[in-house]
Design an enzyme around this catalytic site. Structure first.
Site, PDB file in Angstrom:
ATOM      1  N   LYS A 198      45.384 -14.055  30.069  1.00  0.00           N
ATOM      2  CA  LYS A 198      46.609 -14.136  29.292  1.00  0.00           C
ATOM      3  C   LYS A 198      46.655 -13.092  28.183  1.00  0.00           C
ATOM      4  CE  LYS A 198      46.532 -17.106  26.209  1.00  0.00           C
ATOM      5  NZ  LYS A 198      46.511 -18.284  25.322  1.00  0.00           N
ATOM      6  N   THR A 199      45.564 -13.034  27.422  1.00  0.00           N
ATOM      7  CA  THR A 199      45.527 -12.093  26.301  1.00  0.00           C
ATOM      8  C   THR A 199      45.654 -10.660  26.800  1.00  0.00           C
ATOM      9  OG1 THR A 199      43.995 -13.629  25.285  1.00  0.00           O
ATOM     10  CG2 THR A 199      44.267 -11.511  24.222  1.00  0.00           C
TER      11      THR A 199
ATOM     12  N   ASP B   9      52.676 -16.373  21.851  1.00  0.00           N
ATOM     13  CA  ASP B   9      51.494 -16.882  22.543  1.00  0.00           C
ATOM     14  C   ASP B   9      51.338 -18.375  22.250  1.00  0.00           C
ATOM     15  OD1 ASP B   9      49.229 -16.915  24.026  1.00  0.00           O
ATOM     16  OD2 ASP B   9      47.948 -15.945  22.524  1.00  0.00           O
ATOM     17  N   GLU B  10      50.596 -19.078  23.079  1.00  0.00           N
ATOM     18  CA  GLU B  10      50.351 -20.517  22.891  1.00  0.00           C
ATOM     19  C   GLU B  10      51.667 -21.263  22.681  1.00  0.00           C
ATOM     20  OE1 GLU B  10      47.458 -21.387  23.535  1.00  0.00           O
ATOM     21  OE2 GLU B  10      45.979 -19.972  22.736  1.00  0.00           O
TER      22      GLU B  10
ATOM     23  N   GLN C 179      47.095 -27.074  28.220  1.00  0.00           N
ATOM     24  CA  GLN C 179      46.288 -26.830  27.031  1.00  0.00           C
ATOM     25  C   GLN C 179      47.030 -27.193  25.759  1.00  0.00           C
ATOM     26  OE1 GLN C 179      43.732 -23.201  27.105  1.00  0.00           O
ATOM     27  NE2 GLN C 179      44.804 -22.758  29.021  1.00  0.00           N
TER      28      GLN C 179
ATOM     29  N   ARG D 171      36.542 -23.210  28.439  1.00  0.00           N
ATOM     30  CA  ARG D 171      36.096 -22.088  27.596  1.00  0.00           C
ATOM     31  C   ARG D 171      34.863 -21.435  28.189  1.00  0.00           C
ATOM     32  NH1 ARG D 171      40.177 -20.908  26.201  1.00  0.00           N
ATOM     33  NH2 ARG D 171      40.796 -22.540  27.631  1.00  0.00           N
TER      34      ARG D 171
END
Length: 806
Positions: free
Chosen positions: A46-47, A244-245, A281, A677
């Site tokens: 994603k990043t 984001d998020e 998430q 993670r």
DNA sequence: TTGCGATCCCTTTTT
DNA sequence: GGGATCGCAA
């Protein structure tokens, strides 16, 4: 109409940006015009997509200052900016291209927008009620302000605990309800009182020229919504918006995003807004995050493109399979396939320990066993992390790591600033920056003690409340306050003089003034007497803790010096004149017109930065240490080796989240976030006994462990392999094994239900009389029993020697 | 006014 | 276990 450069000239650069992306990733980068929703599974790059997208836009000729990216933490923002810069100028000599690019958190953006446009909004008829030099109140300040409000309304803090009051106010603010809105909706006794407290609290904040975290969002939303001038100014500047998020944005943030995005060009599909998130998430519903923001994105922008990134590039197949199996237990969920083309990998291990000390030692041993040896086999400390649900769990872990000689850091960005000595020093600095800040004045006026006691200060407080002036003004005119001793008046005068010696009576000019921020901080620490008093304390007690306080104070000076070094007023994106949004003028943005003494400006920037630090900001991958953090702080990060502790009912899922199915699903997502993670190794632990706030209790392993697929999870019980001299409990029992559930009509559970129905009264040889609350199956049947004297305990029936009374 | 000790209460997660 | 608060002595 984004300016496009000649495709042939930048072909190589663009190829470089795109060539190692998967087709859906590439699609997400290339879809620059119109609304776009990227559903990015954990570990799906994603990043990388976001940074490439920004770099791609810039390489297409889109001016950097017209791009706004919103992230969740300052750390993430900083890293993203850096990565874009490196991508555009690998040799690092040319950063002009990314000048003016705004990467920020919602809160930091809000602070900047309010400072910059508050006045414009006022001209437009929208009053925010604060001046642009406002102070940001952090949690302790908020609590102090709420408490003062509760008391001033004649209510008790027992019936109206500041924390809960603040929680209710915060919730309202996140839904963009101001005190008036709230009062109108308040029907019952409770909310009517909250409405009064809300109004009083806001009044207090505004009198102090202060805003709290939630105000940063609420006021920004208000300003953008109600002031056409501000809204258009922002929309004109930011043509490309990235968030984001997105699954963790609340209503206020959603409104800000919508207002910034606008409707887009009339002939297009909608504004150029790209949101990235993963409903699996979403872990911030308690902060007002509204998962429907992401689910309803397509409704709001019907022509939005939707791209799903499902391929995982982070974790091994077993870790991914386990995480996937876990999250499938959530019912309210849009399923998304998680897959990887990697093969091999170790299964997850789940270990039942004796108690929290055993658990901590076992984790320390586990980390050591995977640590890099002389031949470079294994993992570096910085590649390892320990996650936990609540901060309280870190202490035992810390002790064990220290004992085992494992270097570690705790991701608590705010920890440093929570220390008493730092709070005091910052309190002085905040008063220097804003004398109306009553909370700070109150905090430091008698620290170190200078003869301004609670009684005298109370008199001044009363007088100022009546006169409607600030505490500071009251101290300035102390001689006019009735009932003060000459001594107190003189002490107050001395305090005022002290502060003014640093501010140059507000001018920040003159020979006596500090020239640099670090110098100012140093002077404040020395001349306030803080240094002397802590030095004295350290000499008398000879304790390490007190010596540390002095170190912390000098660390604060260093932090100010470092800030000063990095501070560049010209790099502040809001210092650019927005009229420069003419594409032709990209190379020479002119400076804005924020006028204040440079030292004061720098001090305020420093204080703002300090107020907005997050725990996750403290994660430093460069440090050679294991990182300890909460599951919430772990979001967005990855580590090769991950240990998660406290996998117990009541802890994960947390007992406060047992109320509804929705809460439980959020806990499961939290567990999912933790597992995903990890790149290579995961170990989950639970303790059979855990001492929480001094009470040692039998625990039940988390249901999430049972929900993991056995083919990818190695479960072991080592609770008997630990001999702890402090332990006087001795029953055994382990993870439920065999056929999971145990809900069938026969077996030990059914038998127990017959012999000891729920509600029956029992006697325990140690705990006395109690009542059976519930029974749970497994290899050993456990009963939850509420004892009259010792509270609720969970006992294994087989060993509990219970005697039935009724 | 200050400082110390006893006592009470609470505890999720965070910008 | 620990922080906040309150009562009491100096």
């Amino acid at each position: 109409m984004p300016p496009r450069t000649d495709a042939t000239t930048t072909m190589t650069a663009m190829d470089h940006l795109l060539d190692d992306l998967t087709p859906p990733q590439k699609e997400a980068v290339l879809h620059t015009e119109g609304p776009l929703l990227v559903l990015a599974a954990a570990g799906s790059g994603k990043t990388r997509v976001i940074t490439r997208r920004i770099a791609y836009l810039i390489s297409c000729g889109v001016p950097a200052w017209s791009i706004l990216a919103l992230t969740f933490t300052n750390k993430a923002a900083g890293e993203m900016r850096e990565r874009v810069q490196t991508m555009l100028a690998p040799d690092g000599e040319e950063t002009r291209q990314s000048r003016g690019l705004t990467v920020s958190t919602f809160h930091a953006l809000g602070a900047r927008l309010i400072r910059r446009y508050g006045e414009l909004a006022a001209h437009d008829g929208v009053q925010l009620g604060i001046k642009s030099d406002f102070t940001i109140y952090t949690s302790p300040d908020q609590l102090a302000a709420v408490k003062a409000t509760v008391l001033s309304l004649g209510l008790s803090t027992t019936n109206w605990p500041p924390r809960s009051v603040l929680g209710a106010i915060s919730k309202a603010k996140n839904e963009l309800l101001d005190a008036d809105d709230y009062a109108m909706r308040a029907g019952d006794f409770f909310s009517k009182n909250i409405a009064k407290l809300y109004a009083g609290y806001q009044k207090r904040l505004r009198a102090a020229n202060a805003v709290d975290f939630d105000d940063l969002l609420m006021l920004t939303a208000k300003m953008l919504r109600e002031s056409k001038a501000v809204r258009e100014e922002c929309q004109r500047r930011w043509q490309y918006l990235l968030i984001d998020e997105y699954q963790d944005t609340n209503h206020a943030q959603f409104t800000i995003a919508s207002m910034l995005a606008g409707e887009g060009p009339a002939e297009g599909d909608g504004p150029n807004v790209c949101v990235v998130g993963d409903p699996d998430q979403a872990i911030y519903s308690w902060r007002g995050a509204d998962i429907s923001n992401i689910l309803e994105f397509e409704e709001r922008y019907p022509k939005a493109a939707v791209i799903t990134l499902g391929e995982n590039f982070r974790s091994t197949a077993p870790i991914l399979a386990a995480a996937d199996a876990l999250i499938r237990h959530n019912k309210k969920r849009k399923h998304k396939d998680l897959f990887t083309s990697r093969e091999g990998g170790e299964p997850i291990t789940a270990v039942l320990c004796r108690d929290e000390r055993h658990e901590a030692q076992l984790v320390a041993d586990w980390l050591r066993s995977h640590a890099e040896d002389e031949d470079g086999v294994g993992y570096a400390w910085r590649e390892m992390a320990v996650f936990y649900r609540t901060n309280a769990l870190s202490r035992v872990m810390e002790d064990a790591l220290r004992e085992a000689g494992v270097p570690y850091v705790i991701a608590r960005g705010t920890a440093f600033f929570d220390r008493e000595e730092i709070k005091h020093a910052l309190g002085y600095l905040r008063v220097v920056a804003n004398q109306a800040d009553d909370v700070s004045v109150g905090r430091i006026v008698n620290v170190p003690t200078r003869g301004i006691g609670a009684t005298s200060l109370g008199r001044v407080r009363e007088a100022t409340a009546e006169a409607g002036i600030s505490l500071w003004e009251g101290l300035q005119q102390a001689e006019r306050v009735e009932g003060l001793s000459t001594r107190a008046v003189n002490a107050m005068k001395g305090f005022v003089e002290l502060i003014e010696s640093w501010t140059g009576h507000g001018s920040f000019l003159g020979k006596e003034m500090a020239g640099s921020l670090a110098e100012l901080v140093e002077r404040v620490i020395r001349e306030s007497g803080l240094e002397k008093s802590y030095k004295h304390q350290a000499e008398t007690t000879k304790s390490e803790a007190d010596a540390e306080r002095l170190d912390n104070l000098s660390e604060l000076v260093s932090s100010a010096a470092q800030f000063e070094e990095e501070y560049d007023p010209a790099s502040d994106p809001f210092a650019f004149d927005l009229d420069a949004t003419d594409p032709g003028g990209t190379d020479s943005p002119t400076l804005g017109t924020i006028e204040m003494p440079p030292l004061l400006a720098m001090l305020r920037a420093y204080l703002e930065k300090v107020s907005l630090v997050a725990d996750a900001d403290a994660v430093d991958p460069a440090s050679g240490s294991v990182t300890l953090m909460t599951l919430h702080a772990a979001k967005g990060l990855e580590f090769p080796v991950v240990a998660m502790i406290g996998l117990e009912e009541g802890l994960l899922p947390h007992s406060r989240a047992h109320a509804s199915e929705d809460d439980l699903e959020e806990e499961r997502r939290l567990c999912f976030v933790g597992i995903t993670r990890a790149m290579r190794l995961v170990q989950l632990t639970s303790a059979k006994y855990r001492t929480i706030r001094g009470m040692r209790d039998r625990t039940i392993p988390s249901r999430f462990i049972e929900e993991l697929p056995r083919e990818h999870t190695l479960v072991s019980d080592q609770s008997d392999a630990w001999d702890d001299p402090h332990d006087d409990f001795n029953d055994t029992g382990g993870y439920p094994s065999g056929s999971a559930g145990g809900s069938s009509g026969s077996g030990p559970l059914a038998k127990a239900k017959q012999e000891l129905p729920i509600g029956s009264r029992v006697r325990h040889p140690q705990f006395g009389a109690g009542e059976v609350l519930s029974l749970e199956g497994g290899s050993s049947v456990r009963a939850k029993i509420k004892f009259r004297d010792v509270g609720v305990k969970t006992l294994v029936l087989e060993y509990a020697r219970l005697q039935r009374l009724s």
